[in-house]
Design a protein around this motif. Sequence first.
Motif, PDB file in Angstrom:
ATOM      1  N   GLN A 114       0.827  -1.216   0.000  1.00 41.92           N
ATOM      2  CA  GLN A 114       0.000   0.000   0.000  1.00 41.92           C
ATOM      3  C   GLN A 114       0.860   1.265   0.000  1.00 41.92           C
ATOM      4  OE1 GLN A 114      -1.974  -0.854   3.749  1.00 41.92           O
ATOM      5  NE2 GLN A 114      -3.884  -1.279   2.693  1.00 41.92           N
ATOM      6  N   LEU A 196     -11.846   6.951  21.137  1.00 40.06           N
ATOM      7  CA  LEU A 196     -10.497   6.880  20.572  1.00 40.06           C
ATOM      8  C   LEU A 196      -9.548   7.853  21.279  1.00 40.06           C
ATOM      9  CD1 LEU A 196     -11.341   6.914  16.739  1.00 40.06           C
ATOM     10  CD2 LEU A 196     -11.006   4.930  18.164  1.00 40.06           C
ATOM     11  N   ALA A 299      -6.703   6.637  13.126  1.00 40.75           N
ATOM     12  CA  ALA A 299      -7.899   5.928  13.603  1.00 40.75           C
ATOM     13  C   ALA A 299      -9.136   6.819  13.513  1.00 40.75           C
ATOM     14  CB  ALA A 299      -7.688   5.461  15.036  1.00 40.75           C
ATOM     15  N   LEU A 365     -24.186  -0.900   3.174  1.00 41.27           N
ATOM     16  CA  LEU A 365     -22.754  -0.854   2.849  1.00 41.27           C
ATOM     17  C   LEU A 365     -22.459  -1.623   1.559  1.00 41.27           C
ATOM     18  CD1 LEU A 365     -19.930   0.024   3.734  1.00 41.27           C
ATOM     19  CD2 LEU A 365     -19.839  -1.932   5.268  1.00 41.27           C
ATOM     20  N   PRO A 370     -18.305   3.334   1.099  1.00 42.19           N
ATOM     21  CA  PRO A 370     -17.734   4.692   1.001  1.00 42.19           C
ATOM     22  C   PRO A 370     -16.392   4.709   0.272  1.00 42.19           C
ATOM     23  CG  PRO A 370     -18.138   4.074   3.321  1.00 42.19           C
ATOM     24  CD  PRO A 370     -18.462   2.884   2.497  1.00 42.19           C
ATOM     25  N   LEU A 371     -15.693   3.576   0.280  1.00 49.46           N
ATOM     26  CA  LEU A 371     -14.391   3.510  -0.402  1.00 49.46           C
ATOM     27  C   LEU A 371     -14.585   2.766  -1.700  1.00 49.46           C
ATOM     28  CD1 LEU A 371     -12.502   2.508   2.821  1.00 49.46           C
ATOM     29  CD2 LEU A 371     -12.969   4.786   1.951  1.00 49.46           C
ATOM     30  N   ILE A 440     -16.907  -6.934   0.298  1.00 46.98           N
ATOM     31  CA  ILE A 440     -15.607  -6.303   0.596  1.00 46.98           C
ATOM     32  C   ILE A 440     -15.768  -4.838   1.028  1.00 46.98           C
ATOM     33  CG2 ILE A 440     -14.142  -7.873  -0.735  1.00 46.98           C
ATOM     34  CD1 ILE A 440     -14.297  -5.836  -3.080  1.00 46.98           C
TER      35      ILE A 440
END
Length: 507
Positions: A114, A196, A299, A365, A370-371, A440
């Motif tokens: 990546q 977080l 995060a 989803l 969203p990606l 996915i």
Amino acid sequence: MAAVESVGALWYYVLGTVFVAAFVCAQFLTGKPKYAIPSKDRKKRLPPLMDCGVVPGLGGLVKFVKGPLSVMKEAYGKYGEVFTVPVGSKRMTFLIGPWASVHFFRGSDEVISQKEVYEFNVPTFGKGVVFDVDHRLRREQFKFFAEALRPAKMRSYVNQMVMEAELFFDKWGETGEIDILHELSSLIINTASRCLLGREVRENLFEEVYRQFHFLDMGMQPISVLFPYLPIKAHRDRDRARKEMSDIFMKIIKARRAQPADAAKEDDVLQTFVEARYSETYGGREMTPDEITGMLIAALFAGQHTSSITSTWTALYLFSEKYRHKFLPQLLQEQRDIIKEHGEELNYDILSKMDYLHRAMKEALRLHPPLIMLMRYVHEGFDAETSKGEKIHVPKGDIICTSPTFAHRLESVYSNSLEYDPHRFGPGREEDKKRPFSFIGFGGGRHSCMGETFAYMQVKVLMSVLLRKFDFELLSNNGAIPEPNYDAMVVGPRQPCKVRFTKKKSL
Ligand code: HEM
């Protein structure tokens, strides 16, 4: 919170149309003038090259700028599951669907990585973390993420999510009209901050951290993908904000580390990072405050826009004219049944029993990840296998891409794939289970989302509180589902997403 259209910095946040356009322009401007396929790879059967006109690299670039989904649609129809689009001097090879994408998800970081495609995020995350480190160190850092997000920790995060949701919706009043994307984004930043970033930030420093986060967000412009260090105002603000964040967390981390060993510890992701230690390979040391700040920023970005968008799509489908009569009654019945058994309380175990709500979110989803594109850089050539058993060689140097959005709409995997139908994941059908990597939305395999349970819990908390307290009606588009906004980096519904709410007399 910045508008979703202007988001920026998590590595995979930049995979929407704007990013892809900028990224391919970068390849065009910076690449060598020839498709450099190593000679040993050239002898094998390579993916079909998309016909992009007399100057293929330029033709491919033009097609991409129009939108990666239309490129995929055209090429998939002509060439099937594996194909290459020439873009400038580079080759972007698509692996579409659960068969062809196996290697994408299972390949090791040494073979497909990546770093090369996402490393322009370094100024936002900071030095020494995630994409600024080698694979071995990154793996250690991601173990800290895994530790912070493991299910045992989730129990206390869920209690904090419930508290935030109750507080937030209590302020709504009896009835009104709201933009549901805007509202849910605000709630999710509250809960994400608490779980977080920790109590100190949520209770005392929220406004300040929120302000700096906004500058980090705005610091990721399409031009940043090409030139992340270009001296423009957005980058200067981003760099200042990154330093401010570091200063804020330096003080909090110092205070937490100065506590006596037997003092009560906070239950949040920050605390896991404060206590984490690298392996002996790295001297068994603690993370530095600056590394912790970078990990927290990553995060926060990972959870914020993805979760806001997914909860919004879930709500939009359930409140829409087309689907509310079909699915909402079953969801409400599930809430009544749960209340009958457990009372009004919401916790990790109780939320885990809401199977129907789970499927309603998963189906939102599936239709709207969203990606829209995930990418890797190929360090070592490999064979991809199609559903027909053909082996196609992907050479070293290619950028490989797969698309949750496109794969989730394949009729060969999901029946009546454009319809919203949560039952497709239910007993007896389980369309996503027939073949690995059919679903996915959270990626898959080696780099699958570490926040998946966190995200499900977060969305289920806010949806169950909403369903118990209010009735809804979708007002925008005469009650029809809005179109996706493919101009955004993280693809959500095009606003406005106006909804009318009315407080329930009884469930
Ligand atoms: C609905 C909400 C979410 C969606 C749709 C989502 C989606 C994804 C996807 C598709 C990937 C894989 C990226 C790739 O393969 O290149 C990913 C990775 C990741 N996500 Fe999420 N995510 C969500 C929420 C969260 C949350 C709440 C967190 C943390 C609190 C999180 C943390 C991560 C991390 C750390 C990774 C990187 C894993 C790795 O590279 O090994 N995500 N996510």
